[in-house]
Design a protein around this motif. Structure first.
Motif, short mmCIF file in Angstrom:
data_model
loop_
_atom_site.label_atom_id
_atom_site.label_comp_id
_atom_site.label_asym_id
_atom_site.label_seq_id
_atom_site.Cartn_x
_atom_site.Cartn_y
_atom_site.Cartn_z
N ILE A 136 7.34 7.42 9.68
CA ILE A 136 6.69 6.41 10.52
C ILE A 136 5.22 6.28 10.13
N LEU A 137 4.56 7.42 9.95
CA LEU A 137 3.14 7.42 9.60
C LEU A 137 2.89 6.75 8.25
N LYS A 138 3.81 6.90 7.32
CA LYS A 138 3.63 6.29 6.00
C LYS A 138 3.61 4.77 6.08
N ILE A 139 4.23 4.24 7.11
CA ILE A 139 4.21 2.80 7.31
C ILE A 139 3.00 2.39 8.14
N VAL A 140 2.75 3.10 9.22
CA VAL A 140 1.66 2.74 10.13
C VAL A 140 0.29 2.82 9.44
N ILE A 141 0.12 3.76 8.52
CA ILE A 141 -1.18 3.94 7.88
C ILE A 141 -1.63 2.68 7.14
N SER A 142 -0.70 1.80 6.80
CA SER A 142 -1.08 0.56 6.11
C SER A 142 -2.06 -0.27 6.92
N ASN A 143 -2.05 -0.12 8.24
CA ASN A 143 -2.99 -0.85 9.09
C ASN A 143 -4.44 -0.39 8.89
N TYR A 144 -4.61 0.73 8.22
CA TYR A 144 -5.95 1.27 8.01
C TYR A 144 -6.38 1.19 6.55
N ILE A 145 -5.62 0.44 5.75
CA ILE A 145 -5.94 0.24 4.34
C ILE A 145 -6.40 -1.19 4.15
N GLN A 146 -7.51 -1.38 3.48
CA GLN A 146 -8.05 -2.72 3.28
C GLN A 146 -7.67 -3.32 1.94
N ASP A 147 -7.38 -2.49 0.94
CA ASP A 147 -7.10 -3.01 -0.39
C ASP A 147 -5.65 -3.47 -0.53
N LYS A 148 -5.37 -4.17 -1.62
CA LYS A 148 -4.04 -4.73 -1.84
C LYS A 148 -2.99 -3.64 -2.05
N PHE A 149 -3.38 -2.55 -2.72
CA PHE A 149 -2.45 -1.47 -3.02
C PHE A 149 -3.04 -0.14 -2.58
N TYR A 150 -2.17 0.82 -2.33
CA TYR A 150 -2.62 2.20 -2.19
C TYR A 150 -1.54 3.11 -2.76
N VAL A 151 -1.97 4.28 -3.21
CA VAL A 151 -1.05 5.27 -3.78
C VAL A 151 -0.71 6.26 -2.69
N LEU A 152 0.56 6.33 -2.35
CA LEU A 152 1.04 7.22 -1.29
C LEU A 152 1.54 8.52 -1.89
N LEU A 153 1.06 9.62 -1.35
CA LEU A 153 1.46 10.95 -1.82
C LEU A 153 2.02 11.77 -0.66
N ASP A 154 2.88 12.71 -0.99
CA ASP A 154 3.20 13.82 -0.10
C ASP A 154 2.34 15.00 -0.53
N ALA A 155 2.20 15.98 0.34
CA ALA A 155 1.38 17.14 0.01
C ALA A 155 1.95 17.90 -1.19
N LYS A 156 3.24 17.76 -1.44
CA LYS A 156 3.86 18.50 -2.54
C LYS A 156 3.43 18.00 -3.92
N ASN A 157 2.86 16.80 -4.00
CA ASN A 157 2.46 16.23 -5.29
C ASN A 157 1.08 16.72 -5.70
N HIS A 158 0.91 17.09 -6.95
CA HIS A 158 -0.43 17.37 -7.46
C HIS A 158 -0.53 16.86 -8.90
N ALA A 159 -1.70 16.37 -9.23
CA ALA A 159 -1.94 15.82 -10.57
C ALA A 159 -2.06 16.95 -11.58
N ILE A 160 -1.53 16.73 -12.76
CA ILE A 160 -1.63 17.75 -13.81
C ILE A 160 -2.28 17.19 -15.08
N ARG A 161 -2.64 15.92 -15.06
CA ARG A 161 -3.34 15.28 -16.18
C ARG A 161 -4.27 14.20 -15.64
N PRO A 162 -5.25 13.77 -16.44
CA PRO A 162 -6.15 12.70 -15.99
C PRO A 162 -5.38 11.45 -15.58
N LEU A 163 -5.77 10.89 -14.45
CA LEU A 163 -5.11 9.71 -13.90
C LEU A 163 -5.94 8.46 -14.21
#
Length: 353
Positions: A136-163
């Motif tokens: 539910i929160l993953k959908i509701v949070i869109s009301n607090y985003i101003q840009d056209k896109f956002y990258v949605l993560l779970d806590a389990k995800n972590h970057a391992i190379r430059p993005l």
């Protein structure tokens, strides 16, 4: 009173005033965002994207590893990072987590904010329903985003190379990673129900155009349409279907509903091979397959690795994963990586170095 019915009353009457196209009158952004980490670098051009993480308190060690990884690998793409906590936490615990986040983010060039669940929805559900309230929160949070896109993560995800931005958005279109859903896969049921709700054909070939896990590039406008219950062939609101546990006939997931809306509005995406690998609890289950997942850390095209908080690995698997993390600069030693896998925090909510 049925607990789901109680939830809907709370949402409809206490927190949100339902109106128009299924949008909700919500609190001001300024009233709910707490700044965790501040950076004075201006990032207002189109080369950057908002990142959002939804997590609950049991995932705080994973969240801190994610913070470490974004500070190391995300400065060329993260415009702002918003953390949404799906738990009630005490002030003392919050303060400790803030200090730990600030430590991990000391090299970050983006602002970081914290939002608590109670500030945007009052779901009235016990913690055991966390997976569905998280959706539910993953959908509701869109009301607090101003840009056209956002990258949605779970806590389990972590970057391992430059993005870079082109890993997420290209030519004004989101990058989507195709999935292979076998007929027995429960995601087929959830996608079928979501597509049925908006009057689209229930075809597996359509479902496979859409992801079912993070990282996921979300088109803000389409996520908001997920809250437009007028688009559903049902008298029930959108959150009823997302709230149901997975074995219920009417259940849909947040990503199934998003995929249905994306298809309904005939939006376009760019399809690309997966750039992430995730170890889920119980999947994969065989040692050789777990090791093959871990080995993929060495592949240049893999930008994110993920490990679910409930994943249990053997010592050999722990050491292999820790070696991978050390090779990508996320831990200073294999020993520290193994300590993280076995314990999470070392003390006072800090990660091993």
């Amino acid at each position: 009173m049925n607990i789901y019915f109680h939830w809907f009353i709370v949402i409809d009457i206490i927190l949100w005033q339902y109106r128009g196209k299924g949008q909700f009158k919500m609190k001001s952004n300024n009233s709910i965002k707490r700044q965790v980490y501040a950076n004075t670098t201006l990032r207002n051009n189109n080369n950057f994207l908002d990142f959002v993480t939804i997590c609950f308190s049991g995932e705080f060690p994973n969240l801190l590893l994610q913070a470490r990884s974004l500070a190391k690998y995300g400065n060329d793409v993260v415009k702002e990072w918003t953390i949404v906590i799906n738990s009630e936490i005490e002030a003392e615990e919050r303060e400790k987590i803030f200090l730990s986040l600030q430590k991990e983010l000391q090299d970050a060039q983006f602002n970081t904010f914290w939002i608590e669940r109670k500030d945007i929805i009052d779901i009235g559900l016990p913690e055991m329903h966390g997976s569905r309230s998280q959706q539910i929160l993953k959908i509701v949070i869109s009301n607090y985003i101003q840009d056209k896109f956002y990258v949605l993560l779970d806590a389990k995800n972590h970057a391992i190379r430059p993005l870079e931005k082109e890993f997420f958005v290209r030519d004004g279109k989101p990058i989507v990673h195709r999935e292979e859903y076998e007929a027995w896969n429960p995601f087929c049921q959830w996608f079928a129900k979501a597509f049925e709700l908006v009057g689209l054909p229930q075809e597996r070939a359509l479902y496979q155009k859409y992801q079912s896990t993070t990282p996921y590039v979300m088109e803000t406008e389409i996520v908001r349409e997920c809250m437009n219950s007028d688009l559903l062939n049902s008298s029930k609101p959108w959150y009823y279907f997302v709230s149901l546990m997975g074995d219920k006939a009417d259940s849909v997931t947040e990503f199934a509903l998003y995929g249905a809306m994306f298809e309904l509005f005939k939006k376009e995406a760019i399809f690309a091979p997966k750039n992430y690998v995730t170890l889920f609890a119980g999947y994969p289950s065989e040692h050789k397959h777990i090791m093959s997942f871990i080995e993929r850390i060495k592949e240049d095209q893999i930008k994110f690795f993920g490990i679910h908080r409930s994943t249990h690995l053997s010592m050999d698997e722990n050491i292999s994963l820790a070696l991978g993390w050390v090779s990508q600069g996320l831990f200073s030693s294999v020993e520290n990586g193994v300590v993280f896998l076995k314990k999470g925090f070392v003390k006072d909510y800090y990660l091993p170095e």
